[in-house]
Design a protein around this motif. Structure first.
Motif, PDB file in Angstrom:
ATOM      1  N   ARG A   1      72.407 100.211 125.115  1.00  0.00           N
ATOM      2  CA  ARG A   1      71.315 101.003 124.504  1.00  0.00           C
ATOM      3  C   ARG A   1      71.550 102.497 124.731  1.00  0.00           C
ATOM      4  NH1 ARG A   1      68.296  97.118 127.019  1.00  0.00           N
ATOM      5  NH2 ARG A   1      67.407  95.593 125.578  1.00  0.00           N
ATOM      6  N   ARG A   2      71.949 102.849 125.956  1.00  0.00           N
ATOM      7  CA  ARG A   2      72.191 104.256 126.281  1.00  0.00           C
ATOM      8  C   ARG A   2      73.416 104.799 125.560  1.00  0.00           C
ATOM      9  NH1 ARG A   2      71.492 102.677 132.191  1.00  0.00           N
ATOM     10  NH2 ARG A   2      73.024 104.242 132.688  1.00  0.00           N
ATOM     11  N   GLN A   3      74.300 103.903 125.104  1.00  0.00           N
ATOM     12  CA  GLN A   3      75.446 104.308 124.286  1.00  0.00           C
ATOM     13  C   GLN A   3      75.071 104.385 122.807  1.00  0.00           C
ATOM     14  OE1 GLN A   3      78.233 101.219 126.310  1.00  0.00           O
ATOM     15  NE2 GLN A   3      79.579 102.795 125.464  1.00  0.00           N
ATOM     16  N   ASN A   4      73.822 104.073 122.490  1.00  0.00           N
ATOM     17  CA  ASN A   4      73.270 104.067 121.126  1.00  0.00           C
ATOM     18  C   ASN A   4      73.742 102.884 120.287  1.00  0.00           C
ATOM     19  OD1 ASN A   4      71.726 106.393 121.596  1.00  0.00           O
ATOM     20  ND2 ASN A   4      73.510 107.679 121.190  1.00  0.00           N
ATOM     21  N   VAL A   5      74.102 101.796 120.940  1.00  0.00           N
ATOM     22  CA  VAL A   5      74.404 100.544 120.242  1.00  0.00           C
ATOM     23  C   VAL A   5      73.070  99.928 119.825  1.00  0.00           C
ATOM     24  CG1 VAL A   5      75.305  98.194 120.555  1.00  0.00           C
ATOM     25  CG2 VAL A   5      76.597 100.166 121.409  1.00  0.00           C
ATOM     26  N   THR A   6      73.018  99.414 118.602  1.00  0.00           N
ATOM     27  CA  THR A   6      71.772  98.819 118.103  1.00  0.00           C
ATOM     28  C   THR A   6      71.842  97.295 117.994  1.00  0.00           C
ATOM     29  OG1 THR A   6      72.507  99.119 115.819  1.00  0.00           O
ATOM     30  CG2 THR A   6      71.145 100.874 116.769  1.00  0.00           C
ATOM     31  N   ASN A   7      73.006  96.773 117.674  1.00  0.00           N
ATOM     32  CA  ASN A   7      73.157  95.329 117.476  1.00  0.00           C
ATOM     33  C   ASN A   7      74.215  94.778 118.425  1.00  0.00           C
ATOM     34  OD1 ASN A   7      71.854  96.333 115.131  1.00  0.00           O
ATOM     35  ND2 ASN A   7      72.526  94.577 113.945  1.00  0.00           N
ATOM     36  N   VAL A   8      73.886  93.649 119.055  1.00  0.00           N
ATOM     37  CA  VAL A   8      74.824  93.005 119.970  1.00  0.00           C
ATOM     38  C   VAL A   8      75.083  91.589 119.460  1.00  0.00           C
ATOM     39  CG1 VAL A   8      75.276  92.346 122.358  1.00  0.00           C
ATOM     40  CG2 VAL A   8      73.912  94.373 121.873  1.00  0.00           C
ATOM     41  N   TYR A   9      76.352  91.187 119.500  1.00  0.00           N
ATOM     42  CA  TYR A   9      76.769  89.882 118.986  1.00  0.00           C
ATOM     43  C   TYR A   9      77.485  89.098 120.077  1.00  0.00           C
ATOM     44  CZ  TYR A   9      75.562  91.995 114.614  1.00  0.00           C
ATOM     45  OH  TYR A   9      74.846  92.611 113.610  1.00  0.00           O
ATOM     46  N   ALA A  10      77.254  87.807 120.081  1.00  0.00           N
ATOM     47  CA  ALA A  10      77.954  86.907 120.991  1.00  0.00           C
ATOM     48  C   ALA A  10      78.557  85.790 120.166  1.00  0.00           C
ATOM     49  CB  ALA A  10      76.994  86.334 122.029  1.00  0.00           C
ATOM     50  N   GLY A  11      79.793  85.464 120.440  1.00  0.00           N
ATOM     51  CA  GLY A  11      80.440  84.316 119.812  1.00  0.00           C
ATOM     52  C   GLY A  11      80.479  83.181 120.817  1.00  0.00           C
ATOM     53  N   ALA A  12      80.205  81.974 120.353  1.00  0.00           N
ATOM     54  CA  ALA A  12      80.224  80.826 121.255  1.00  0.00           C
ATOM     55  C   ALA A  12      80.918  79.652 120.579  1.00  0.00           C
ATOM     56  CB  ALA A  12      78.801  80.438 121.657  1.00  0.00           C
ATOM     57  N   ALA A  13      81.854  79.053 121.294  1.00  0.00           N
ATOM     58  CA  ALA A  13      82.455  77.817 120.809  1.00  0.00           C
ATOM     59  C   ALA A  13      81.355  76.766 120.767  1.00  0.00           C
ATOM     60  CB  ALA A  13      83.588  77.386 121.731  1.00  0.00           C
ATOM     61  N   ASP A  14      81.425  75.908 119.759  1.00  0.00           N
ATOM     62  CA  ASP A  14      80.363  74.937 119.520  1.00  0.00           C
ATOM     63  C   ASP A  14      81.007  73.574 119.254  1.00  0.00           C
ATOM     64  OD1 ASP A  14      77.575  74.218 118.826  1.00  0.00           O
ATOM     65  OD2 ASP A  14      78.377  73.998 116.793  1.00  0.00           O
ATOM     66  N   PRO A  15      80.642  72.561 120.033  1.00  0.00           N
ATOM     67  CA  PRO A  15      81.289  71.263 119.842  1.00  0.00           C
ATOM     68  C   PRO A  15      80.875  70.599 118.535  1.00  0.00           C
ATOM     69  CG  PRO A  15      79.511  71.070 121.444  1.00  0.00           C
ATOM     70  CD  PRO A  15      79.633  72.531 121.101  1.00  0.00           C
ATOM     71  N   VAL A  16      81.820  69.927 117.911  1.00  0.00           N
ATOM     72  CA  VAL A  16      81.518  69.129 116.726  1.00  0.00           C
ATOM     73  C   VAL A  16      80.795  67.855 117.160  1.00  0.00           C
ATOM     74  CG1 VAL A  16      82.581  67.821 114.829  1.00  0.00           C
ATOM     75  CG2 VAL A  16      83.457  70.085 115.421  1.00  0.00           C
ATOM     76  N   ASP A  17      81.198  67.334 118.314  1.00  0.00           N
ATOM     77  CA  ASP A  17      80.660  66.087 118.859  1.00  0.00           C
ATOM     78  C   ASP A  17      79.793  66.402 120.075  1.00  0.00           C
ATOM     79  OD1 ASP A  17      80.237  63.616 120.041  1.00  0.00           O
ATOM     80  OD2 ASP A  17      82.355  63.144 120.298  1.00  0.00           O
ATOM     81  N   ASP A  18      78.590  65.840 120.133  1.00  0.00           N
ATOM     82  CA  ASP A  18      77.687  66.090 121.265  1.00  0.00           C
ATOM     83  C   ASP A  18      78.226  65.586 122.603  1.00  0.00           C
ATOM     84  OD1 ASP A  18      75.715  67.482 119.914  1.00  0.00           O
ATOM     85  OD2 ASP A  18      74.606  65.669 119.364  1.00  0.00           O
ATOM     86  N   ASN A  19      79.162  64.672 122.580  1.00  0.00           N
ATOM     87  CA  ASN A  19      79.726  64.119 123.816  1.00  0.00           C
ATOM     88  C   ASN A  19      81.130  64.652 124.089  1.00  0.00           C
ATOM     89  OD1 ASN A  19      77.466  62.398 124.383  1.00  0.00           O
ATOM     90  ND2 ASN A  19      78.146  61.121 122.675  1.00  0.00           N
ATOM     91  N   ASP A  20      81.379  65.889 123.705  1.00  0.00           N
ATOM     92  CA  ASP A  20      82.696  66.480 123.876  1.00  0.00           C
ATOM     93  C   ASP A  20      83.011  66.651 125.365  1.00  0.00           C
ATOM     94  OD1 ASP A  20      84.696  68.829 124.093  1.00  0.00           O
ATOM     95  OD2 ASP A  20      84.723  68.299 121.964  1.00  0.00           O
ATOM     96  N   PRO A  21      84.202  66.238 125.816  1.00  0.00           N
ATOM     97  CA  PRO A  21      84.536  66.368 127.238  1.00  0.00           C
ATOM     98  C   PRO A  21      84.902  67.784 127.670  1.00  0.00           C
ATOM     99  CG  PRO A  21      86.374  65.380 126.056  1.00  0.00           C
ATOM    100  CD  PRO A  21      85.248  65.525 125.060  1.00  0.00           C
TER     101      PRO A  21
END
Length: 194
Positions: free
Chosen positions: A111-131
């Motif tokens: 914020r103090r650097q005057n950034v307005t938007n922050v983004y996060a990328g997250a890996a997302d499993p195709v299968d709910d039981n992913d090991p």
């Protein structure tokens, strides 16, 4: 009760940070890297980030337990006010509130650097039981006020499995026209007498 402190990272911390990161590269689909970077490569990454953005460390009773940093969303000038984040917590220090503290401090700096938007990328499993992957990152970011704005289906392959990628967004600043100029992190620290 443990004491958690947040401090600025330096290149001298690269080995400890790489130790945390290497677990995610070797054992999970959280990172899409196949090979653990060399210490030289990882040190250069830390140094390059610090040229413009915060790189922060969380310590628990003096032991490095996690880190977070920001970087440009895109290479063009128009992206100056948007940043992308990455956060990694040592596997022995989950569920202690470290990630939240790191994000609070990072967003304050941005914020103090005057950034307005922050983004996060997250890996997302195709299968709910992913090991190799859960949806914990998505749920964590949602709890911090991020919302899913894009899903790239089966765009990454690791451990012989396909993974999605989600992009999440949080608006942390005001969209004024013209926008206030982006302040590189070293300049921000200098202006604040650090």
């Amino acid at each position: 009760m443990s004491t958690i402190t947040i401090r600025l990272a330096g290149v001298e911390d690269a080995a400890a940070l790489l130790d945390i990161y290497s677990y995610y590269v070797k054992n999970t689909a959280v990172s899409y890297e196949y090979e653990v970077p060399s210490l030289e490569e990882f040190t250069a990454r830390v140094a390059n980030t610090l040229k413009n953005y915060p790189y922060l460390i969380a310590e628990v009773d003096g032991t490095i337990a996690g880190y977070i940093y920001a970087g440009r969303l895109g290479v063009r000038k128009a992206y100056d006010w948007s940043a992308e984040t990455s956060v990694y917590i040592h596997r022995d220090y989950h569920r202690m509130g470290i990630g939240r503290l790191l994000y609070e401090k990072l967003e304050d700096y941005l914020r103090r650097q005057n950034v307005t938007n922050v983004y996060a990328g997250a890996a997302d499993p195709v299968d709910d039981n992913d090991p190799y992957l859960t949806r914990n990152s998505e749920h964590f970011h949602e709890a911090l006020g991020y919302r899913v704005i894009a899903r790239f289906n089966s765009c990454g392959n690791k451990f012989g499995r396909w993974y999605n990628l989600i992009k999440m967004e949080k608006v942390i600043g005001e969209h004024t026209c013209p926008p206030k100029p982006f302040i590189p992190f070293p300049e921000l620290l200098k202006n604040e007498g650090r």
